[in-house]
Design a protein around this motif. Structure first.
Motif, PDB file in Angstrom:
ATOM      1  N   ALA A 119       0.830  -1.205   0.000  1.00 50.74           N
ATOM      2  CA  ALA A 119       0.000   0.000   0.000  1.00 50.74           C
ATOM      3  C   ALA A 119       0.866   1.257   0.000  1.00 50.74           C
ATOM      4  CB  ALA A 119      -0.922  -0.008   1.213  1.00 50.74           C
ATOM      5  N   ALA A 120       1.902   1.268   0.852  1.00 48.01           N
ATOM      6  CA  ALA A 120       2.779   2.431   0.925  1.00 48.01           C
ATOM      7  C   ALA A 120       3.533   2.634  -0.382  1.00 48.01           C
ATOM      8  CB  ALA A 120       3.757   2.272   2.085  1.00 48.01           C
ATOM      9  N   ALA A 121       4.014   1.552  -0.966  1.00 48.00           N
ATOM     10  CA  ALA A 121       4.742   1.659  -2.226  1.00 48.00           C
ATOM     11  C   ALA A 121       3.881   2.263  -3.322  1.00 48.00           C
ATOM     12  CB  ALA A 121       5.253   0.281  -2.651  1.00 48.00           C
ATOM     13  N   SER A 122       2.606   1.891  -3.358  1.00 50.58           N
ATOM     14  CA  SER A 122       1.727   2.409  -4.402  1.00 50.58           C
ATOM     15  C   SER A 122       1.489   3.909  -4.237  1.00 50.58           C
ATOM     16  CB  SER A 122       0.390   1.663  -4.388  1.00 50.58           C
ATOM     17  OG  SER A 122      -0.372   1.973  -3.232  1.00 50.58           O
ATOM     18  N   VAL A 123       1.515   4.393  -2.999  1.00 55.70           N
ATOM     19  CA  VAL A 123       1.361   5.830  -2.746  1.00 55.70           C
ATOM     20  C   VAL A 123       2.599   6.590  -3.230  1.00 55.70           C
ATOM     21  CG1 VAL A 123       1.136   7.574  -0.935  1.00 55.70           C
ATOM     22  CG2 VAL A 123      -0.183   5.455  -0.792  1.00 55.70           C
ATOM     23  N   LEU A 124       3.770   5.982  -3.060  1.00 52.17           N
ATOM     24  CA  LEU A 124       5.025   6.640  -3.432  1.00 52.17           C
ATOM     25  C   LEU A 124       5.302   6.582  -4.925  1.00 52.17           C
ATOM     26  CD1 LEU A 124       7.223   5.262  -0.521  1.00 52.17           C
ATOM     27  CD2 LEU A 124       6.477   7.635  -0.794  1.00 52.17           C
ATOM     28  N   GLY A 125       4.789   5.581  -5.595  1.00 51.69           N
ATOM     29  CA  GLY A 125       5.059   5.402  -7.017  1.00 51.69           C
ATOM     30  C   GLY A 125       5.386   3.957  -7.302  1.00 51.69           C
ATOM     31  N   ALA A 126       6.669   3.682  -7.612  1.00 52.42           N
ATOM     32  CA  ALA A 126       7.085   2.313  -7.916  1.00 52.42           C
ATOM     33  C   ALA A 126       8.464   2.035  -7.320  1.00 52.42           C
ATOM     34  CB  ALA A 126       7.095   2.091  -9.423  1.00 52.42           C
ATOM     35  N   PRO A 127       8.588   2.131  -5.986  1.00 50.53           N
ATOM     36  CA  PRO A 127       9.910   1.932  -5.371  1.00 50.53           C
ATOM     37  C   PRO A 127      10.328   0.480  -5.223  1.00 50.53           C
ATOM     38  CG  PRO A 127       8.297   2.402  -3.673  1.00 50.53           C
ATOM     39  CD  PRO A 127       7.584   2.549  -4.995  1.00 50.53           C
ATOM     40  N   LEU A 128       9.411  -0.479  -5.376  1.00 47.20           N
ATOM     41  CA  LEU A 128       9.730  -1.883  -5.134  1.00 47.20           C
ATOM     42  C   LEU A 128       9.845  -2.683  -6.427  1.00 47.20           C
ATOM     43  CD1 LEU A 128       7.337  -2.660  -2.120  1.00 47.20           C
ATOM     44  CD2 LEU A 128       9.659  -1.716  -2.076  1.00 47.20           C
ATOM     45  N   MET A 129      10.244  -2.022  -7.493  1.00 44.13           N
ATOM     46  CA  MET A 129      10.293  -2.699  -8.795  1.00 44.13           C
ATOM     47  C   MET A 129      11.438  -3.685  -8.909  1.00 44.13           C
ATOM     48  SD  MET A 129       7.829  -2.066 -10.866  1.00 44.13           S
ATOM     49  CE  MET A 129       8.557  -2.484 -12.440  1.00 44.13           C
ATOM     50  N   HIS A 130      12.385  -3.627  -7.984  1.00 41.15           N
ATOM     51  CA  HIS A 130      13.493  -4.591  -7.993  1.00 41.15           C
ATOM     52  C   HIS A 130      13.565  -5.243  -6.617  1.00 41.15           C
ATOM     53  CE1 HIS A 130      16.878  -6.524  -9.788  1.00 41.15           C
ATOM     54  NE2 HIS A 130      16.952  -5.677 -10.804  1.00 41.15           N
ATOM     55  N   ASP A 131      14.574  -6.075  -6.386  1.00 45.39           N
ATOM     56  CA  ASP A 131      14.674  -6.832  -5.142  1.00 45.39           C
ATOM     57  C   ASP A 131      14.622  -5.912  -3.926  1.00 45.39           C
ATOM     58  OD1 ASP A 131      15.048  -9.060  -6.738  1.00 45.39           O
ATOM     59  OD2 ASP A 131      17.231  -8.972  -6.614  1.00 45.39           O
ATOM     60  N   PHE A 132      13.868  -6.349  -2.909  1.00 44.74           N
ATOM     61  CA  PHE A 132      13.756  -5.519  -1.715  1.00 44.74           C
ATOM     62  C   PHE A 132      13.706  -6.381  -0.457  1.00 44.74           C
ATOM     63  CE2 PHE A 132       9.411  -6.388  -3.029  1.00 44.74           C
ATOM     64  CZ  PHE A 132       8.709  -6.599  -1.853  1.00 44.74           C
ATOM     65  N   ALA A 133      14.062  -5.760   0.663  1.00 42.88           N
ATOM     66  CA  ALA A 133      14.016  -6.404   1.974  1.00 42.88           C
ATOM     67  C   ALA A 133      12.990  -5.687   2.836  1.00 42.88           C
ATOM     68  CB  ALA A 133      15.387  -6.346   2.644  1.00 42.88           C
ATOM     69  N   GLY A 227      15.377   3.730  -0.886  1.00 38.39           N
ATOM     70  CA  GLY A 227      15.700   3.277  -2.221  1.00 38.39           C
ATOM     71  C   GLY A 227      17.057   2.610  -2.315  1.00 38.39           C
ATOM     72  N   ASN A 228      17.300   1.932  -3.448  1.00 35.60           N
ATOM     73  CA  ASN A 228      18.626   1.370  -3.687  1.00 35.60           C
ATOM     74  C   ASN A 228      19.461   2.372  -4.490  1.00 35.60           C
ATOM     75  OD1 ASN A 228      17.891   1.121  -6.403  1.00 35.60           O
ATOM     76  ND2 ASN A 228      17.713  -1.106  -6.347  1.00 35.60           N
ATOM     77  N   SER A 229      20.610   1.929  -5.002  1.00 28.13           N
ATOM     78  CA  SER A 229      21.520   2.853  -5.681  1.00 28.13           C
ATOM     79  C   SER A 229      20.951   3.398  -6.983  1.00 28.13           C
ATOM     80  CB  SER A 229      22.865   2.165  -5.950  1.00 28.13           C
ATOM     81  OG  SER A 229      22.689   1.039  -6.793  1.00 28.13           O
ATOM     82  N   GLN A 230      19.910   2.751  -7.517  1.00 27.73           N
ATOM     83  CA  GLN A 230      19.328   3.177  -8.793  1.00 27.73           C
ATOM     84  C   GLN A 230      18.014   3.941  -8.634  1.00 27.73           C
ATOM     85  OE1 GLN A 230      21.215   2.581 -11.607  1.00 27.73           O
ATOM     86  NE2 GLN A 230      22.623   1.848 -10.011  1.00 27.73           N
ATOM     87  N   THR A 231      17.464   3.969  -7.447  1.00 24.43           N
ATOM     88  CA  THR A 231      16.167   4.619  -7.220  1.00 24.43           C
ATOM     89  C   THR A 231      16.280   6.125  -7.440  1.00 24.43           C
ATOM     90  OG1 THR A 231      15.630   2.923  -5.578  1.00 24.43           O
ATOM     91  CG2 THR A 231      14.285   4.917  -5.571  1.00 24.43           C
ATOM     92  N   TYR A 232      15.264   6.697  -8.075  1.00 25.09           N
ATOM     93  CA  TYR A 232      15.264   8.147  -8.310  1.00 25.09           C
ATOM     94  C   TYR A 232      13.860   8.698  -8.109  1.00 25.09           C
ATOM     95  CZ  TYR A 232      13.321   7.120 -12.977  1.00 25.09           C
ATOM     96  OH  TYR A 232      12.529   6.684 -14.017  1.00 25.09           O
ATOM     97  N   VAL A 233      13.773  10.027  -8.070  1.00 26.42           N
ATOM     98  CA  VAL A 233      12.492  10.717  -7.929  1.00 26.42           C
ATOM     99  C   VAL A 233      12.289  11.624  -9.134  1.00 26.42           C
ATOM    100  CG1 VAL A 233      11.132  12.353  -6.555  1.00 26.42           C
ATOM    101  CG2 VAL A 233      12.592  10.666  -5.408  1.00 26.42           C
ATOM    102  N   LYS A 234      11.107  11.555  -9.718  1.00 27.52           N
ATOM    103  CA  LYS A 234      10.775  12.425 -10.839  1.00 27.52           C
ATOM    104  C   LYS A 234       9.330  12.870 -10.728  1.00 27.52           C
ATOM    105  CE  LYS A 234      11.167  12.883 -15.848  1.00 27.52           C
ATOM    106  NZ  LYS A 234      11.657  12.227 -17.099  1.00 27.52           N
ATOM    107  N   GLU A 235       9.131  14.171 -10.723  1.00 31.28           N
ATOM    108  CA  GLU A 235       7.790  14.777 -10.646  1.00 31.28           C
ATOM    109  C   GLU A 235       6.987  14.224  -9.478  1.00 31.28           C
ATOM    110  OE1 GLU A 235       5.737  14.912 -14.379  1.00 31.28           O
ATOM    111  OE2 GLU A 235       7.560  15.415 -15.496  1.00 31.28           O
ATOM    112  N   GLY A 236       7.671  14.023  -8.354  1.00 30.99           N
ATOM    113  CA  GLY A 236       7.000  13.611  -7.136  1.00 30.99           C
ATOM    114  C   GLY A 236       6.787  12.125  -6.983  1.00 30.99           C
ATOM    115  N   TRP A 237       7.326  11.327  -7.914  1.00 32.13           N
ATOM    116  CA  TRP A 237       7.162   9.877  -7.853  1.00 32.13           C
ATOM    117  C   TRP A 237       8.516   9.208  -7.605  1.00 32.13           C
ATOM    118  CZ3 TRP A 237       2.383   8.407  -7.264  1.00 32.13           C
ATOM    119  CH2 TRP A 237       1.351   9.142  -7.853  1.00 32.13           C
TER     120      TRP A 237
END
Length: 251
Positions: A119-133, A227-237
């Motif tokens: 639920a939290a990830a969907s509010v933020l955008g797409a932060p869990l698109m790769h491996d996560f803990a 986020g991991n080393s590749q995570t970024y923010v664009k237009e609030g996402w």
């Protein structure tokens, strides 16, 4: 004997509850859960016996629920999010299996729910698109040294890291230690998303950085996603790339 079922009710809104979960609650005679979660499903509880207890009374609550089912009443135990993610699924199963077979209520299974991290990830955008803990910072049941080790391993492995129970009124330093550990392995500008009360009436979202995120309002109803080393923010996402573009380019 009655039947006992464990249900994940989702992050809070009735709209985020699965139809299967709702149907099971409506069919039950007894509903057991933490008081805060019981309030989230009050519209479904008319004419039902409710077993509601406070925090730290999980064993007592689940034991009463198993007893009700063993006495012949169909019972559900509810957890917020998914019952198998820091929820009551394991405890209910343990209590059932401790009984002699002849004394066990029927087990109706575990009904999955939308977890708080989803639920939290969907509010933020797409932060869990790769491996996560996913790591809980509560040290009530897990030694802090073990939690610190898990944070260190997640940081070294460049996992996106989602934190449950990030900060309480008494436990304020743990999140600062997490920040320090992560800063040893990641850029200070690494995006960090904070969602409080995901899918509930007072939902709030903040996107900060690894250097500064502990300055934000964080509590036990918050989910922190680093986020991991590749995570970024664009237009609030907040976005963690999966690598599709590189694949298309033959890289």
């Amino acid at each position: 004997m009655g039947k006992i079922t464990v249900i994940g009710i989702g992050p809070g809104s009735l709209e985020d509850m699965t139809p299967r979960a709702r149907k099971a609650i409506e069919a039950a005679a007894v509903v057991a859960g933490y008081n805060t979660y019981i309030k989230l499903i009050e519209p479904l509880l008319a004419d039902k016996q409710v077993i509601g207890t406070a925090m730290m009374q999980e064993i007592e609550r689940c034991r009463m629920a198993v007893d009700e089912a063993a006495a012949g009443r169909d019972t559900v135990v509810v957890s917020s999010g998914d019952a198998g993610v820091y929820g009551m699924a394991g405890l209910v199963l343990e209590l059932i299996l401790q009984r002699e077979e002849s004394q066990r209520p029927a087990f109706g299974g575990i009904i999955a729910g939308v977890s708080a991290v989803n639920a939290a990830a969907s509010v933020l955008g797409a932060p869990l698109m790769h491996d996560f803990a996913v790591i809980s910072l509560s040290n009530l049941l897990t030694p802090w040294e073990l939690i610190r080790k898990r944070i260190e391993m997640a940081a070294q492995g460049d996992f996106v890291t989602a934190l449950y129970n990030p900060k309480s009124k008494k436990r304020v330093q743990n999140i600062e230690e997490v920040r320090e550990i992560m800063l040893k392995h990641r850029d200070p500008q690494t995006p960090v998303g904070i969602v409080t009360a995901a899918s509930r009436d007072k939902e709030a979202k903040v996107i900060s950085t690894l250097a500064d995120f502990t300055k934000e309002d964080i509590n036990m109803f918050s989910m922190v996603i680093i986020g991991n080393s590749q995570t970024y923010v664009k237009e609030g996402w907040m976005i963690t790339p999966r690598g599709y573009e590189n694949k298309e380019n033959g890289l």
